[in-house]
Motif scaffolding. Structure first.
Motif, PDB file in Angstrom:
ATOM      1  N   ASP A 122       9.839  -4.238  21.285  1.00 13.00           N
ATOM      2  CA  ASP A 122      10.861  -3.210  21.070  1.00 13.00           C
ATOM      3  C   ASP A 122      10.610  -2.457  19.767  1.00 13.00           C
ATOM      4  OD1 ASP A 122      11.435  -5.785  19.875  1.00 13.00           O
ATOM      5  OD2 ASP A 122      13.369  -4.948  19.261  1.00 13.00           O
ATOM      6  N   LEU A 123      10.169  -3.180  18.737  1.00 11.94           N
ATOM      7  CA  LEU A 123       9.886  -2.526  17.460  1.00 11.94           C
ATOM      8  C   LEU A 123       8.578  -1.746  17.525  1.00 11.94           C
ATOM      9  CD1 LEU A 123      10.937  -5.335  14.965  1.00 11.94           C
ATOM     10  CD2 LEU A 123      12.273  -3.385  15.785  1.00 11.94           C
ATOM     11  N   ALA A 124       7.625  -2.236  18.294  1.00 17.57           N
ATOM     12  CA  ALA A 124       6.361  -1.515  18.450  1.00 17.57           C
ATOM     13  C   ALA A 124       6.586  -0.143  19.067  1.00 17.57           C
ATOM     14  CB  ALA A 124       5.397  -2.330  19.320  1.00 17.57           C
ATOM     15  N   ALA A 125       7.593  -0.037  19.939  1.00 18.23           N
ATOM     16  CA  ALA A 125       7.850   1.224  20.638  1.00 18.23           C
ATOM     17  C   ALA A 125       8.950   2.057  19.995  1.00 18.23           C
ATOM     18  CB  ALA A 125       8.224   0.923  22.091  1.00 18.23           C
ATOM     19  N   ALA A 126       9.570   1.529  18.929  1.00 18.88           N
ATOM     20  CA  ALA A 126      10.714   2.227  18.331  1.00 18.88           C
ATOM     21  C   ALA A 126      10.279   3.523  17.648  1.00 18.88           C
ATOM     22  CB  ALA A 126      11.403   1.314  17.332  1.00 18.88           C
ATOM     23  N   ASP A 127      11.026   4.594  17.907  1.00 16.81           N
ATOM     24  CA  ASP A 127      10.705   5.885  17.303  1.00 16.81           C
ATOM     25  C   ASP A 127      10.776   5.848  15.777  1.00 16.81           C
ATOM     26  OD1 ASP A 127      10.306   6.992  19.791  1.00 16.81           O
ATOM     27  OD2 ASP A 127      12.322   7.854  19.939  1.00 16.81           O
ATOM     28  N   VAL A 128      11.670   5.025  15.237  1.00 16.70           N
ATOM     29  CA  VAL A 128      11.840   5.007  13.774  1.00 16.70           C
ATOM     30  C   VAL A 128      10.624   4.407  13.069  1.00 16.70           C
ATOM     31  CG1 VAL A 128      14.353   4.961  13.822  1.00 16.70           C
ATOM     32  CG2 VAL A 128      13.071   2.799  13.913  1.00 16.70           C
ATOM     33  N   TYR A 129       9.746   3.733  13.822  1.00 19.12           N
ATOM     34  CA  TYR A 129       8.523   3.143  13.255  1.00 19.12           C
ATOM     35  C   TYR A 129       7.261   3.772  13.843  1.00 19.12           C
ATOM     36  CZ  TYR A 129      11.698  -0.572  11.711  1.00 19.12           C
ATOM     37  OH  TYR A 129      12.725  -1.282  11.121  1.00 19.12           O
ATOM     38  N   ALA A 130       7.386   4.957  14.401  1.00 18.31           N
ATOM     39  CA  ALA A 130       6.290   5.538  15.179  1.00 18.31           C
ATOM     40  C   ALA A 130       5.080   5.917  14.334  1.00 18.31           C
ATOM     41  CB  ALA A 130       6.787   6.762  15.949  1.00 18.31           C
ATOM     42  N   THR A 131       5.307   6.399  13.124  1.00 20.59           N
ATOM     43  CA  THR A 131       4.191   6.854  12.280  1.00 20.59           C
ATOM     44  C   THR A 131       4.167   6.082  10.968  1.00 20.59           C
ATOM     45  OG1 THR A 131       5.442   8.567  11.093  1.00 20.59           O
ATOM     46  CG2 THR A 131       4.496   9.179  13.229  1.00 20.59           C
ATOM     47  N   GLY A 132       3.028   6.211  10.269  1.00 22.71           N
ATOM     48  CA  GLY A 132       2.916   5.554   8.972  1.00 22.71           C
ATOM     49  C   GLY A 132       3.981   6.008   8.003  1.00 22.71           C
ATOM     50  N   SER A 133       4.272   7.304   7.986  1.00 16.86           N
ATOM     51  CA  SER A 133       5.309   7.834   7.083  1.00 16.86           C
ATOM     52  C   SER A 133       6.669   7.246   7.418  1.00 16.86           C
ATOM     53  CB  SER A 133       5.353   9.360   7.175  1.00 16.86           C
ATOM     54  OG  SER A 133       4.128   9.922   6.753  1.00 16.86           O
ATOM     55  N   ASP A 134       6.957   7.112   8.724  1.00 17.47           N
ATOM     56  CA  ASP A 134       8.224   6.497   9.134  1.00 17.47           C
ATOM     57  C   ASP A 134       8.317   5.063   8.618  1.00 17.47           C
ATOM     58  OD1 ASP A 134       9.016   8.769  10.602  1.00 17.47           O
ATOM     59  OD2 ASP A 134       7.965   8.069  12.406  1.00 17.47           O
ATOM     60  N   ARG A 135       7.243   4.339   8.766  1.00 19.68           N
ATOM     61  CA  ARG A 135       7.270   2.933   8.369  1.00 19.68           C
ATOM     62  C   ARG A 135       7.349   2.774   6.852  1.00 19.68           C
ATOM     63  NH1 ARG A 135       3.504   3.115  12.527  1.00 19.68           N
ATOM     64  NH2 ARG A 135       1.692   2.926  11.146  1.00 19.68           N
ATOM     65  N   SER A 188       0.832  -1.194   0.000  1.00 16.05           N
ATOM     66  CA  SER A 188       0.000   0.000   0.000  1.00 16.05           C
ATOM     67  C   SER A 188       0.873   1.253   0.000  1.00 16.05           C
ATOM     68  CB  SER A 188      -0.898   0.022   1.255  1.00 16.05           C
ATOM     69  OG  SER A 188      -1.486   1.293   1.424  1.00 16.05           O
ATOM     70  N   PRO A 189       0.521   2.256  -0.801  1.00 14.37           N
ATOM     71  CA  PRO A 189       1.279   3.503  -0.768  1.00 14.37           C
ATOM     72  C   PRO A 189       0.960   4.357   0.455  1.00 14.37           C
ATOM     73  CG  PRO A 189      -0.548   3.734  -2.290  1.00 14.37           C
ATOM     74  CD  PRO A 189      -0.547   2.299  -1.825  1.00 14.37           C
ATOM     75  N   ASP A 190      -0.099   4.007   1.186  1.00 14.18           N
ATOM     76  CA  ASP A 190      -0.598   4.858   2.265  1.00 14.18           C
ATOM     77  C   ASP A 190      -0.369   4.288   3.653  1.00 14.18           C
ATOM     78  OD1 ASP A 190      -1.754   6.630   0.297  1.00 14.18           O
ATOM     79  OD2 ASP A 190      -3.323   5.125   0.041  1.00 14.18           O
ATOM     80  N   THR A 191      -0.228   2.969   3.770  1.00  9.56           N
ATOM     81  CA  THR A 191      -0.062   2.347   5.088  1.00  9.56           C
ATOM     82  C   THR A 191       1.063   1.326   5.037  1.00  9.56           C
ATOM     83  OG1 THR A 191      -1.664   0.569   4.622  1.00  9.56           O
ATOM     84  CG2 THR A 191      -2.523   2.613   5.588  1.00  9.56           C
ATOM     85  N   CYS A 192       1.643   1.045   6.178  1.00  4.01           N
ATOM     86  CA  CYS A 192       2.741   0.079   6.258  1.00  4.01           C
ATOM     87  C   CYS A 192       2.844  -0.439   7.698  1.00  4.01           C
ATOM     88  CB  CYS A 192       4.053   0.751   5.827  1.00  4.01           C
ATOM     89  SG  CYS A 192       5.472  -0.366   5.791  1.00  4.01           S
TER      90      CYS A 192
END
Length: 430
Positions: free
Chosen positions: A286-299, A248-252
Motif C-alpha cells: 500500500d505504501l509502495a503505491a501511495a501517491d504521497v510517496y511516489a517520487t523522491g521529492s515526495d519522500r 541523504s539530501p537527494d534520496t529517501c
C-alpha cells in the motif's frame, strides 16, 4: 602484535610466473614521502614498474614512525601499507655527491615523482628543467599542496587541511554541530590515485609522441573535486550543502536503521528500489503505491514519517532476516561494520583483500591487496616495504655500475649517512 596473522589471513596467492606486467620495464625514481606521493608510486609498482624510493639516511620517510610501530620491523603500519614493492636507496641530498647519484638514477628513469615543499627540488638541482637535461623524455610528477606557481605555492598542506579548506568537512556530520573530517586520509589517497592516472596518461602520450612532460596534481584541487557533485549543485542554486548525518539530501529513504540485533544502512536511490523495499521487504504494498510517496521529492518531504514506519518494522527481526529479504528484492543495504569486521567479512575473504606475505625479519606481515584486477597482466606479487636504504648498494652496483672504490668514495663524502657508510665499509672488508 601480528601474533595471529597465520590463523586469520591466508598466504598471498602468487601470480602466474610467466605473465607479463602492465608497466614492466618502466623505472620510477621516487622522492616522495608521507602518503599522496608514495601511494601513487605504490600503485605503479603494483602494476610492475621498478620504483626506487629515495630516502634520507637513518630516519627515512617520516611516515615510517607513524603508529603503531612494530619493534621487529622498525616501521609503522601506515608505512607498510603504502610502500610495498619498492627499493629503498638512502641518499643525503644535502651532499653534492648524493645529488650526483640521484641525477645518474634519473638519467636511467622514465618517471620522477616528488612532493617536497615548493622550491626544494630546485635547490637540489633536480627541477623538471634539470631532469630534462638528464633524460629529455622524462615524465616529472609533482604532488603539491596548492600548486607550484602562484601566491599559495609556498603553503604546506596535509590531508585534514585540504578537507576543511575545500568545503568537504562542512558537508559531513550532523546539522546541530560543526562539520566532521574523515579519519581516513581520503584526500591523500584520492590525490595519489589522480597522480597515478596522470602519470599513466603521460606514459601513453610519450608512447605516441616520444615526448615527456611535467605533471602536477594539487592536494587542494583534488579535495575540491572530492566534494563531488555538491560543487555543481551549489553553482546551480547558490546554496551550500547542509549536513544530514547518515541520511541523504537527494534520496529517501536512505540512512541507518536498527534491526533487532544491529544497525544497517539502506540506499534507496530511485523510485523502483523504494517500491521493492516497501512491497517485498516489509510487506507494505500500500505504501509502495501511495501517491504521497511516489517520487523522491515526495519522500524527502515525508522522511520522518517513512523512517518511523521502517524503524518500527526493522526492529522486529534480526539483520539476517532483513539482509536475505533485501538481497532477494534488490535493495542495496549493508551492515555497519568496524574496520576489523570489514576485513574479516565473507566479502573480504572471498575477494582476497587481506593476505599475509613473507618477511625476512618477522616471518609474516599483513598486506592489503590492490583492488585492480588485470586478466592478462596480473598485479605484481607484493613484497613488504623495505628498510631505510635496504637496496642502496645493490641499486648502485647493478644499475649504475659502481664498484668498491666508487662506493668507498661516496661513503667518505657522506652521501649515504653514517649508518649506510658503516654497512658498506663492513661489506667491503668481507
Amino acid at each position: 602484535m601480528l601474533d595471529h596473522i597465520e590463523e586469520e589471513f591466508p598466504a598471498h596467492t602468487s601470480r602466474p610466473p610467466d605473465a607479463p606486467k602492465a608497466l614492466q620495464g618502466i623505472r620510477v625514481v621516487d622522492f616522495s614521502h608521507f602518503i599522496a606521493g608514495p601511494f601513487a608510486t605504490m600503485i605503479l609498482a603494483d602494476m610492475g614498474a621498478e620504483v626506487i624510493k629515495i630516502e634520507p639516511p637513518g630516519r627515512g620517510d617520516d611516515l615510517r614512525r607513524y603508529p603503531p610501530v612494530h619493534s621487529g620491523l622498525k616501521l609503522g603500519a601506515p608505512f607498510l601499507w603504502t610502500n610495498r614493492n619498492k627499493w629503498s636507496v638512502a641518499l643525503d641530498l644535502k651532499s653534492p655527491e648524493a645529488v650526483e647519484v640521484a641525477r645518474q638514477l634519473i638519467a636511467t628513469a622514465d618517471v620522477v615523482v616528488e612532493n617536497f615543499s615548493t622550491g626544494v627540488m630546485e635547490r637540489f638541482g633536480l627541477s623538471y628543467e634539470e631532469c630534462c637535461k638528464l633524460k629529455p623524455d622524462i615524465i616529472y610528477c609533482s604532488v603539491s599542496a596548492y600548486g607550484r606557481e602562484g601566491p599559495f605555492a609556498d603553503r604546506l598542506g596535509f590531508d585534514p587541511i585540504a578537507q576543511v579548506e575545500s568545503g568537504f568537512v562542512s558537508m559531513n556530520g550532523y546539522a546541530d554541530r560543526e562539520g566532521v573530517r574523515a579519519l581516513s586520509p581520503v584526500m591523500d589517497i584520492s590525490t595519489a590515485m589522480m597522480a597515478c592516472n596522470a602519470i599513466l596518461g603521460a606514459l601513453v602520450a610519450r608512447e605516441r609522441t616520444g615526448l615527456g612532460q611535467a605533471v602536477e596534481v594539487s592536494l587542494f584541487d583534488n579535495a575540491v573535486l572530492m566534494t563531488g557533485y555538491a560543487t555543481m549543485q551549489h553553482l546551480f542554486t547558490g546554496a551550500n550543502p547542509q549536513r544530514h548525518g547518515n541520511t541523504s539530501p537527494d534520496t529517501c529513504p536512505s540512512g541507518v536503521f536498527q534491526a533487532e540485533d544491529c544497525a544497517f544502512y539502506i540506499n534507496c536511490g530511485n523510485d523502483k528500489i523504494f517500491q521493492r523495499l516497501m512491497s517485498q521487504v516489509i510487506d507494505r504494498p500500500d505504501l509502495a503505491a501511495a501517491d504521497v510517496y511516489a517520487t523522491g521529492s515526495d519522500r524527502i518531504r515525508r522522511r520522518d514519517d517513512l523512517f518511523a514506519i521502517l524503524g518500527a518494522a526493522f526492529a522486529q527481526r534480526p539483520w539476517s532476516h532483513w539482509q536475505m529479504r533485501m538481497r532477494a528484492a534488490g535493495v542495496p543495504c549493508g551492515r555497519l561494520r568496524t574496520v576489523g569486521e570489514a576485513i574479516r567479512s565473507p566479502e573480504a575473504r572471498d575477494r582476497g583483500i587481506v593476505t599475509r606475505i613473507p618477511h625476512d625479519t618477522v616471518g609474516w606481515v599483513p598486506n592489503v591487496n590492490s583492488p585492480i584486477r588485470y586478466s592478462r597482466t596480473p598485479i605484481a606479487d607484493p613484497i613488504a616495504a623495505p628498510a631505510v636504504g635496504q637496496h642502496t648498494e645493490i641499486v648502485l652496483r647493478d644499475l649504475l655500475g659502481y664498484d668498491d672504490t666508487s662506493l668507498a668514495r661516496l661513503t667518505e663524502a657522506g652521501a649515504f649517512g653514517t649508518r649506510m657508510a658503516k654497512t658498506i665499509a663492513e661489506d667491503a672488508k668481507t
